[in-house]
Motif scaffolding. Structure first.
Motif, short mmCIF file in Angstrom:
data_model
loop_
_atom_site.label_atom_id
_atom_site.label_comp_id
_atom_site.label_asym_id
_atom_site.label_seq_id
_atom_site.Cartn_x
_atom_site.Cartn_y
_atom_site.Cartn_z
N THR A 159 -19.93 2.42 -1.84
CA THR A 159 -20.58 3.59 -1.25
C THR A 159 -19.48 4.52 -0.73
O THR A 159 -18.33 4.10 -0.54
N PRO A 160 -19.80 5.80 -0.46
CA PRO A 160 -18.79 6.72 0.08
C PRO A 160 -18.14 6.20 1.36
O PRO A 160 -16.92 6.34 1.55
N ARG A 161 -18.91 5.60 2.26
CA ARG A 161 -18.35 5.05 3.50
C ARG A 161 -17.42 3.88 3.21
O ARG A 161 -16.35 3.76 3.80
N GLU A 162 -17.85 3.00 2.33
CA GLU A 162 -17.02 1.84 1.98
C GLU A 162 -15.71 2.30 1.36
O GLU A 162 -14.64 1.77 1.67
N PHE A 163 -15.80 3.30 0.47
CA PHE A 163 -14.58 3.82 -0.15
C PHE A 163 -13.66 4.42 0.89
O PHE A 163 -12.43 4.21 0.85
N ALA A 164 -14.21 5.17 1.83
CA ALA A 164 -13.40 5.82 2.87
C ALA A 164 -12.69 4.78 3.74
O ALA A 164 -11.51 4.95 4.09
N ILE A 165 -13.38 3.71 4.08
CA ILE A 165 -12.76 2.64 4.89
C ILE A 165 -11.64 1.97 4.11
O ILE A 165 -10.54 1.75 4.63
N LEU A 166 -11.90 1.64 2.85
CA LEU A 166 -10.88 1.01 2.01
C LEU A 166 -9.67 1.92 1.85
O LEU A 166 -8.53 1.46 1.90
N GLN A 167 -9.91 3.21 1.69
CA GLN A 167 -8.82 4.16 1.54
C GLN A 167 -7.96 4.23 2.80
O GLN A 167 -6.72 4.24 2.73
N VAL A 168 -8.59 4.26 3.97
CA VAL A 168 -7.85 4.29 5.23
C VAL A 168 -6.95 3.06 5.36
O VAL A 168 -5.77 3.15 5.73
N LEU A 169 -7.50 1.89 5.05
CA LEU A 169 -6.73 0.65 5.14
C LEU A 169 -5.59 0.64 4.13
O LEU A 169 -4.46 0.23 4.44
N ALA A 170 -5.85 1.11 2.91
CA ALA A 170 -4.84 1.10 1.85
C ALA A 170 -3.71 2.07 2.15
O ALA A 170 -2.54 1.78 1.89
N ARG A 171 -4.05 3.23 2.70
CA ARG A 171 -3.01 4.21 3.03
C ARG A 171 -2.15 3.76 4.20
O ARG A 171 -1.04 4.25 4.39
N ASN A 172 -2.68 2.83 4.98
CA ASN A 172 -1.93 2.28 6.12
C ASN A 172 -1.56 0.83 5.87
O ASN A 172 -1.55 0.01 6.78
N ARG A 173 -1.22 0.53 4.63
CA ARG A 173 -0.92 -0.85 4.24
C ARG A 173 0.17 -1.45 5.12
O ARG A 173 1.20 -0.84 5.39
N GLY A 174 -0.10 -2.66 5.59
CA GLY A 174 0.86 -3.35 6.45
C GLY A 174 0.68 -3.05 7.93
O GLY A 174 1.32 -3.66 8.77
N ILE A 175 -0.23 -2.12 8.26
CA ILE A 175 -0.49 -1.74 9.65
C ILE A 175 -1.86 -2.28 10.04
O ILE A 175 -2.83 -2.13 9.30
N VAL A 176 -1.96 -2.89 11.21
CA VAL A 176 -3.23 -3.39 11.71
C VAL A 176 -3.96 -2.23 12.39
O VAL A 176 -3.46 -1.63 13.33
N LEU A 177 -5.15 -1.92 11.89
CA LEU A 177 -5.97 -0.84 12.45
C LEU A 177 -7.15 -1.43 13.21
O LEU A 177 -7.84 -2.30 12.71
N SER A 178 -7.37 -0.94 14.42
CA SER A 178 -8.52 -1.40 15.21
C SER A 178 -9.80 -0.84 14.61
O SER A 178 -9.79 0.16 13.86
N MET A 179 -10.94 -1.44 14.96
CA MET A 179 -12.22 -0.93 14.50
C MET A 179 -12.43 0.50 15.00
O MET A 179 -12.99 1.34 14.30
N GLU A 180 -11.97 0.75 16.22
CA GLU A 180 -12.08 2.10 16.78
C GLU A 180 -11.33 3.12 15.94
O GLU A 180 -11.84 4.20 15.62
N LYS A 181 -10.10 2.76 15.55
CA LYS A 181 -9.27 3.68 14.76
C LYS A 181 -9.91 3.93 13.38
O LYS A 181 -9.94 5.07 12.91
N ILE A 182 -10.39 2.88 12.75
CA ILE A 182 -11.02 3.03 11.43
C ILE A 182 -12.26 3.91 11.54
O ILE A 182 -12.45 4.84 10.75
N TYR A 183 -13.09 3.64 12.54
CA TYR A 183 -14.34 4.39 12.71
C TYR A 183 -14.06 5.88 12.92
O TYR A 183 -14.67 6.75 12.29
#
Length: 230
Positions: A159-183
């Motif tokens: 879904t668009p939301r799922e893609f956006a979340i995956l993209q954020v994580l992939a662009r920040n590969r190796g960095i731990v992102l909090s749920m707050e930051k992802i949201y």
């Protein structure tokens, strides 16, 4: 010689002088700042490979500086602090730091951690981005332009939301992102503490891209902090 440009941000001259000797001996170029404001000014004008960032500083402390840096920059950040409590470490890591070192420390330890973080960062980023529109992580391919995702050449429908979340994580590969930051990156609105939206979406993404969602290869959970793609 390892090489690279290090930004050392600390208002304690003795620490700066000591680390400067050790880091320069390893072939690093050193840039120095005494607070977060100075650090941001340097980052806007010069290339930096890694940041060593003290927590307690005047004008702008390391926590605020780290949060501002992470809005645009992805190089490794090693935080220095006299605070050794577990929650202090969790706070530092959850806002985007890659490592957390408690004072007093050995300059040899800092040098080793700098090399380790740079080596890991460079290995993760070599050939991981094929072009501006495609991110490749092992068998996972994310096409930013077409919003298509494939695993081992098989297309996965997100879904668009799922893609956006995956993209954020992939662009920040190796960095731990909090749920707050992802949201806040995906929804562009404030996060509230009881919100489990990210957790639900992560579970659904794993069901689509992971062979074994209970033992994920791509999206890892860092308990008490957030999520990361290693």
């Amino acid at each position: 010689m390892f090489g690279g440009t290090i930004l050392l941000v600390d208002d304690e001259k003795e620490i700066v002088d000591l680390l400067e000797i050790y880091l320069k001996n390893e072939g690093f170029t050193l840039l120095k700042a005494s607070n977060g404001i100075e650090a941001l000014e340097i980052l806007n004008s010069q290339h930096v490979d890694l940041i060593i960032l003290d927590v307690m500083m005047p004008q702008m402390d390391g926590i605020e500086a780290c949060m501002k840096i992470r809005e645009e920059k992805h190089m490794p950040i090693i935080m220095l602090s006299a605070k050794s409590q577990e929650m202090d470490k969790i706070t530092g890591l959850s806002i985007g730091a890659d490592d957390y070192v408690v004072k007093p420390f050995s300059p040899l330890e800092i040098t080793a951690r700098v090399k380790s973080q740079l080596r890991r960062y460079r290995q993760l980023n070599v050939s991981s981005i094929k072009n501006d529109n495609e991110i490749i992580i092992d068998d996972l391919v994310i096409n930013i332009a077409t919003h298509k995702v494939s695993i081992d050449h098989n297309e996965v429908r997100l879904t668009p939301r799922e893609f956006a979340i995956l993209q954020v994580l992939a662009r920040n590969r190796g960095i731990v992102l909090s749920m707050e930051k992802i949201y806040e990156n995906v929804w562009n609105e404030p996060f509230w503490e009881s919100n489990n939206t990210i957790m639900v979406h992560i579970r659904k993404i794993r069901e689509k891209i992971e062979k074994d969602p209970s033992n994920p290869l791509y999206i890892k959970t860092v308990w008490g902090i957030g999520y990361t793609i290693e």
